[in-house]
Scaffold this motif. Sequence first.
Motif, PDB file in Angstrom:
ATOM      1  N   ARG A  35       0.832  -1.202   0.000  1.00  0.00           N
ATOM      2  CA  ARG A  35       0.000   0.000   0.000  1.00  0.00           C
ATOM      3  C   ARG A  35       0.867   1.253   0.000  1.00  0.00           C
ATOM      4  O   ARG A  35       0.555   2.253  -0.652  1.00  0.00           O
ATOM      5  CB  ARG A  35      -0.921  -0.020   1.212  1.00  0.00           C
ATOM      6  CG  ARG A  35      -1.941  -1.147   1.161  1.00  0.00           C
ATOM      7  CD  ARG A  35      -2.684  -1.313   2.464  1.00  0.00           C
ATOM      8  NE  ARG A  35      -3.445  -0.113   2.762  1.00  0.00           N
ATOM      9  CZ  ARG A  35      -3.481   0.447   3.972  1.00  0.00           C
ATOM     10  NH1 ARG A  35      -2.769  -0.067   4.957  1.00  0.00           N
ATOM     11  NH2 ARG A  35      -4.207   1.519   4.177  1.00  0.00           N
ATOM     12  N   SER A  38       2.596   1.675  -3.450  1.00  0.00           N
ATOM     13  CA  SER A  38       1.665   2.114  -4.481  1.00  0.00           C
ATOM     14  C   SER A  38       1.521   3.629  -4.498  1.00  0.00           C
ATOM     15  O   SER A  38       1.191   4.214  -5.531  1.00  0.00           O
ATOM     16  CB  SER A  38       0.302   1.458  -4.261  1.00  0.00           C
ATOM     17  OG  SER A  38      -0.273   1.908  -3.035  1.00  0.00           O
ATOM     18  N   ALA A 127      -7.264  -4.791   3.321  1.00  0.00           N
ATOM     19  CA  ALA A 127      -6.179  -3.896   2.902  1.00  0.00           C
ATOM     20  C   ALA A 127      -6.383  -3.392   1.482  1.00  0.00           C
ATOM     21  O   ALA A 127      -6.092  -2.232   1.181  1.00  0.00           O
ATOM     22  CB  ALA A 127      -4.838  -4.620   3.021  1.00  0.00           C
ATOM     23  N   PHE A 128      -6.886  -4.228   0.589  1.00  0.00           N
ATOM     24  CA  PHE A 128      -7.073  -3.823  -0.794  1.00  0.00           C
ATOM     25  C   PHE A 128      -8.379  -3.063  -1.012  1.00  0.00           C
ATOM     26  O   PHE A 128      -8.643  -2.596  -2.122  1.00  0.00           O
ATOM     27  CB  PHE A 128      -7.040  -5.042  -1.714  1.00  0.00           C
ATOM     28  CG  PHE A 128      -5.698  -5.713  -1.754  1.00  0.00           C
ATOM     29  CD1 PHE A 128      -4.547  -4.996  -1.491  1.00  0.00           C
ATOM     30  CD2 PHE A 128      -5.586  -7.061  -2.033  1.00  0.00           C
ATOM     31  CE1 PHE A 128      -3.303  -5.609  -1.518  1.00  0.00           C
ATOM     32  CE2 PHE A 128      -4.343  -7.678  -2.069  1.00  0.00           C
ATOM     33  CZ  PHE A 128      -3.200  -6.949  -1.802  1.00  0.00           C
ATOM     34  N   ASP A 131      -8.271   2.933   1.677  1.00  0.00           N
ATOM     35  CA  ASP A 131      -7.426   3.963   1.094  1.00  0.00           C
ATOM     36  C   ASP A 131      -5.983   3.764   1.535  1.00  0.00           C
ATOM     37  O   ASP A 131      -5.710   3.657   2.736  1.00  0.00           O
ATOM     38  CB  ASP A 131      -7.911   5.334   1.544  1.00  0.00           C
ATOM     39  CG  ASP A 131      -7.282   6.456   0.723  1.00  0.00           C
ATOM     40  OD1 ASP A 131      -6.236   6.202   0.101  1.00  0.00           O
ATOM     41  OD2 ASP A 131      -7.846   7.556   0.713  1.00  0.00           O
ATOM     42  N   PRO A 132      -5.004   3.697   0.610  1.00  0.00           N
ATOM     43  CA  PRO A 132      -3.606   3.539   1.026  1.00  0.00           C
ATOM     44  C   PRO A 132      -3.095   4.696   1.875  1.00  0.00           C
ATOM     45  O   PRO A 132      -2.112   4.545   2.586  1.00  0.00           O
ATOM     46  CB  PRO A 132      -2.850   3.445  -0.309  1.00  0.00           C
ATOM     47  CG  PRO A 132      -3.867   3.032  -1.296  1.00  0.00           C
ATOM     48  CD  PRO A 132      -5.147   3.635  -0.848  1.00  0.00           C
ATOM     49  N   ASP A 141       4.867   1.494   7.606  1.00  0.00           N
ATOM     50  CA  ASP A 141       4.069   2.714   7.570  1.00  0.00           C
ATOM     51  C   ASP A 141       4.774   3.874   8.259  1.00  0.00           C
ATOM     52  O   ASP A 141       4.597   5.031   7.874  1.00  0.00           O
ATOM     53  CB  ASP A 141       2.716   2.467   8.233  1.00  0.00           C
ATOM     54  CG  ASP A 141       1.817   1.608   7.363  1.00  0.00           C
ATOM     55  OD1 ASP A 141       1.896   1.740   6.138  1.00  0.00           O
ATOM     56  OD2 ASP A 141       1.058   0.802   7.913  1.00  0.00           O
ATOM     57  N   PHE A 199      -6.797  -1.427  -6.168  1.00  0.00           N
ATOM     58  CA  PHE A 199      -5.955  -2.622  -6.258  1.00  0.00           C
ATOM     59  C   PHE A 199      -6.687  -3.694  -7.054  1.00  0.00           C
ATOM     60  O   PHE A 199      -7.903  -3.873  -6.911  1.00  0.00           O
ATOM     61  CB  PHE A 199      -5.614  -3.144  -4.865  1.00  0.00           C
ATOM     62  CG  PHE A 199      -4.802  -2.185  -4.044  1.00  0.00           C
ATOM     63  CD1 PHE A 199      -3.425  -2.155  -4.161  1.00  0.00           C
ATOM     64  CD2 PHE A 199      -5.416  -1.313  -3.170  1.00  0.00           C
ATOM     65  CE1 PHE A 199      -2.673  -1.275  -3.416  1.00  0.00           C
ATOM     66  CE2 PHE A 199      -4.672  -0.429  -2.412  1.00  0.00           C
ATOM     67  CZ  PHE A 199      -3.297  -0.404  -2.537  1.00  0.00           C
TER      68      PHE A 199
END
Length: 704
Positions: A35, A38, A127-128, A131-132, A141, A199
């Motif tokens: 994430r 990306s 997770a997909f 929002d990243p 992170d 994603f």
Amino acid sequence: MSTHANRHGRTDATASANSNSSSLRNAREKLAAIRFLSLVARCPAFSWRGNPRFWWHVLHVQCRALNCEAFIALPPTPRKSAALYRNEPPSCAAAKDAGPTNVMPCFQLDFSCMEIDADTLSLCVEAFSTDPMVMESTTVDLSTEKLLAKAGAAIPRSPLSVEIGLCINRCQQQDPHSLRRIQDLLVSGDEGSSSGVSFAVRRLDLSGTALTEHDFAMLAQALASPKHSVRELGLRHAFTSQTPTRYMAAFSQLMAACFAVPPFDSRGDDGVSWTSLRKLDLSSNTLRASHFASLFSAIRASDGLRGVRELSLRHSNEEKALPWLWLAFGLLHPTSKARITHLDLSFSVLRLEDVALVRKLLAAEDCAPLLMQKNRKRVSRGQPKTSGQQWVLLPATTPLEAPRRPGECNAGKVVLMLPTEQWCEALECGNKWTCVLMSAYGKLWVKSSRILKTERRPWSREEARTRHLKSLTMNAMLTISPILRVGRDGHTLHGSEVTQRVDRVLSEWVQVVGQSLQSLRLCSNPLTNHTLEVILASCPQLQHLDVESCELTRVTAITDAFAGGRCQLRTLNLAENEITTDSQVSLIQMLGDPECAAARNLHELHLERNSRDRTGVLTKALLLMLRKNKTLRLLTLTMDTKQDAMTSRRFERRQGEWLGCERLPLEHQLALLSVPSMQMLPIATVRIVFALTASDIYRQIVWA
């Protein structure tokens, strides 16, 4: 005793809980990394998106990830620079010099050899689907803000799709229904997130994982959904000799989904099957004859615009040869709708008898006797045999059964129940049972008493279609089965012991399939110069030929084909053979002949690890050819001794030589002209645009 047992029980439970916690923590770290990357990938001023060295540096240095390959699938490096690529220090200094590539890389989420449960897959779905930009308190992170600040570039807000590769190889399932969450994972994604990132799982690898009947059915349902975006599916080592036969119905449903065969019981809203799958890998599986019948019947009835285009069957049947009749019926027959463009049949058993049967099948107007040759003795004598163009009308709710053993037409398991009245192609009719051909199911049996009506439909040659097979790989082929079976007496061996010449078998086979081929790979097969003659004569569209490690001593067939203008090769791999110096010199001289127009098509030539040049004649011929030939872009030679090191200095003048400019391909030019703003420009301006988009071509000489 009881206390000792309870203590061991608590110990096992604690170990299992720790293992689950570790797996979830590992999965959470990987998902956070994907994430985060990306987002960084959307800063072209800092990362240039497609530079693999930059990604390696970000993961290794900034995120302190020891196993970088678990986070991102680095693109394969060319053989000519693999050693130099590995020895380069990790650095992102060359990120802006990555070239014109500006493509988002495919991130790989690797769960190989791990214990997969529903919680892990649910974590992936969550997770997909979020929002990243919503960061968590993980190690990766925490490095995001620092790295983005170091980049000094704002993240663009334009919509972007991030491709994910999901690898679940040799995984152990704690919950037998845990893989059902894959269906939710394949259609997950949030296109309306604040960051504009969605994603999409493009690659799914389930090789070596113990899949149940419900898993195959779930996978077929997911692939048939218009919401999924999987383009590559890996199922290596998914079928063994111990796989139950009751999986046949689920396997047929999977093949129908992979090749966009309209199902018999349901259709989409528009009445058309849907799939985005383009590559299917069934290598290293022990498939039965019923599996191959299901596979190739699905290919024969596949949708023209959808379905798999690349199919791999490497080492797909260890005990027996491939059912070449079904392969020809599904791929090569004039009535087939097959759209397979890339096919890999390496490590398979092919004999002259198989080639003869394939030719007989392609020339016959009635394919049923050949497809049913193993069942002739079991046909009822009271009913005359029908041809392959005999059609029968079956009512709704008709049960179609699969035989218990190959060739047995007694009652078996019901595989398909027809929802509506339907016409079916009959392969064989009898007093009690009739064998029908069903797309994606192969041969199924129905009671003759259920037939409502029969009809004969003669096959016409006018229905012949163009073959779409462009690339064929047949490395290390065999002409005898590697396994001999012991008879019931414990002494007699059953199986063919007669070895046929591989070059002769391949010569006959290429004459059958070579008309549409553009790429042919025959590595590790003992071939001769006569085989090369047959290949070039049978494949008029051939552009890429790979005959590495084929024990070749002469290549005069290729030289004569260039001289006669009958050769369109762009890539020629002759590495690791025993080609004599005289034969190499003749080929090199032909490539340097300015009057040979066909030689201008060759862009890559590999001559490494062949006969050594003791007299220097080959070196002189190469230098003279490089001075005259301005189209050969890549030349690979061998350098083993100090003498060769001195010889390589003589080629330094030709290394990196500018060969000219290459314009955009025609399809790219047409795509650019389809833009409305381009259509409003004057013709002179459009020509200047095309001239500016041309790329420079430089020669590269590699010493392997």
